[in-house]
Scaffold this active site. Structure first.
Site, PDB file in Angstrom:
ATOM      1  N   CYS A   1      -1.903  -2.600   7.915  1.00  0.00           N
ATOM      2  CA  CYS A   1      -1.552  -3.471   6.375  1.00  0.00           C
ATOM      3  C   CYS A   1      -0.407  -4.285   6.521  1.00  0.00           C
ATOM      4  CB  CYS A   1      -2.163  -2.932   5.163  1.00  0.00           C
ATOM      5  SG  CYS A   1      -3.814  -2.421   5.171  1.00  0.00           S
TER       6      CYS A   1
ATOM      7  N   ASP B   1       0.799  -1.258  -0.079  1.00  0.00           N
ATOM      8  CA  ASP B   1       0.150  -0.012   0.163  1.00  0.00           C
ATOM      9  C   ASP B   1       0.871   1.329  -0.056  1.00  0.00           C
ATOM     10  OD1 ASP B   1      -1.587  -2.179   0.333  1.00  0.00           O
ATOM     11  OD2 ASP B   1      -2.792  -1.108   2.036  1.00  0.00           O
TER      12      ASP B   1
ATOM     13  N   LYS C   1      -6.605  -5.423  -3.076  1.00  0.00           N
ATOM     14  CA  LYS C   1      -7.444  -5.507  -1.694  1.00  0.00           C
ATOM     15  C   LYS C   1      -8.609  -4.798  -1.123  1.00  0.00           C
ATOM     16  CE  LYS C   1      -3.751  -4.400   1.343  1.00  0.00           C
ATOM     17  NZ  LYS C   1      -4.744  -3.278   2.134  1.00  0.00           N
TER      18      LYS C   1
HETATM   19  C1  VGL Z   1      -4.902   0.876   5.862  1.00  0.00           C
HETATM   20  C2  VGL Z   1      -6.156   1.677   7.278  1.00  0.00           C
HETATM   21  C3  VGL Z   1      -7.269   1.337   6.406  1.00  0.00           C
HETATM   22  C4  VGL Z   1      -3.458   0.300   5.698  1.00  0.00           C
HETATM   23  C5  VGL Z   1      -5.697   0.478   5.072  1.00  0.00           C
HETATM   24  O1  VGL Z   1      -3.189   0.363   4.346  1.00  0.00           O
HETATM   25  O2  VGL Z   1      -2.617   0.010   6.579  1.00  0.00           O
HETATM   26  N1  VGL Z   1      -4.987   1.309   6.904  1.00  0.00           N
HETATM   27  N2  VGL Z   1      -6.957   1.023   5.299  1.00  0.00           N
END
Ligand code: VGL
Ligand code: ZN
Length: 220
Positions: free
Chosen positions: A160, A10, A110
Site C-alpha cells: 500500500c 494503513d 480504501k
Molecule cells: C496491504 C496487503 C493487503 C497494505 C493491504 O496495506 O499494504 N497489504 N492489504
C-alpha cells in the site's frame, strides 16, 4: 510547508504483530502482521509532530474491507490474496493507538468494494481512497490544497505505501518522498522490487531524521 502533506498509510492494528496487541492488551492486532510494523510508530509521531507544527497537511488511509471479498482467502498466496484483515468497523481496522495525530487531519478509507477476483484489486493504492464523510478522493484533497510534495510512511512498503507513492508520483506528478524508517514491508523480494520501481519512477527516499532536520534548517 502548506504545500506539503504527510500521508500515514494503513497504520492499522491488523498490520501490526500480534505481540504488540498483547503488550498493549488491545484487540485487532496480528491479522496480517508486517514484521516490525510497530516500529514505525515513534518515527511517524516525530515526523508528523514536526511537520504539522510547521503547517503541513496530514492525512491517514485505512484499509477498510467488507467481510467477503476476493482480497481474502483461507489459503492466501500473500501476493493477491490475504488472510482476513482490516474489516470495516472491526478492531483490526482501527489505527494503532500509539499514533499521535494533530487536531487537524483528514481520514481516507480504501478497499471497501467487494472483489470477485484478487487480480482486479486496486485497493492497495491510496489514489483510490475516499473520505467516508464526503466521498471526496485523496487526489481531490491533494489538488484542492495545491499540495506539491507528499511524504509517506506506514504499512506496508511493498504494497500500500509503495502503490500509493507510485500513483501520486505518476498519476498526479507530485514530488513523493518515502520515509524509510517510517515504513516496513511484508517480504524481502517484494520490498526490493518496490524500491526498484521507486527508482524508475523518481519516488525519493529519505529518513524521518533527515526530513525533520531539513525542516529545522528551513525554519532557522
Ligand atoms: C496491504 C496487503 C493487503 C497494505 C493491504 O496495506 O499494504 N497489504 N492489504
Ligand atoms: Zn487489504
Amino acid at each position: 510547508m502548506n504545500q506539503t502533506a504527510i500521508g500515514l498509510i494503513d497504520v492499522q492494528r491488523g498490520f501490526m504483530p500480534a505481540e504488540e496487541g498483547q503488550r498493549l492488551e488491545t484487540h485487532g492486532f496480528g491479522e496480517l502482521p508486517v514484521p516490525e510494523g510497530e516500529q514505525v510508530i515513534p518515527a511517524l509521531n516525530r515526523l508528523v509532530g514536526a511537520y504539522a507544527a510547521a503547517g503541513a497537511g496530514v492525512f491517514t488511509t485505512q484499509d477498510w474491507h467488507p467481510h467477503v471479498t476476493a482480497h481474502f482467502s483461507d489459503q492466501p498466496n500473500f501476493t493477491t490474496t490475504w488472510p482476513k484483515h482490516c474489516v470495516d468497523g472491526t478492531p483490526g481496522a482501527e489505527l494503532h493507538p500509539g499514533l499521535v495525530l494533530p487536531g487537524r487531519h483528514i481520514r481516507f478509507i480504501k478497499g471497501f468494494e467487494p472483489l470477485e477476483r484478487g487480480e482486479d484489486d486496486l485497493s492497495y493504492s491510496g489514489y483510490y481512497a475516499e473520505d467516508p464523510t464526503t466521498g471526496h478522493s485523496l487526489p481531490d484533497w491533494l489538488t484542492a490544497r495545491d499540495i506539491k510534495t507528499v511524504i509517506l510512511g506506514g504499512l506496508a512498503l511493498d504494497y500500500c505505501v509503495g502503490e500509493t507513492a507510485l500513483d501520486l508520483r505518476q498519476k498526479l506528478g507530485l514530488e513523493v518522498i518515502v520515509a524509510l524508517d517510517g515504513t516496513r514491508g511484508i517480504a524481502e523480494d517484494s520490498n526490493a522490487s518496490m524500491l526498484a520501481r521507486f527508482e524508475e519512477a523518481g519516488v525519493l527516499l529519505s529518513t524521518t531524521e533527515a526530513l525533520v532536520n531539513q525542516l529545522e534548517a528551513q525554519a532557522a
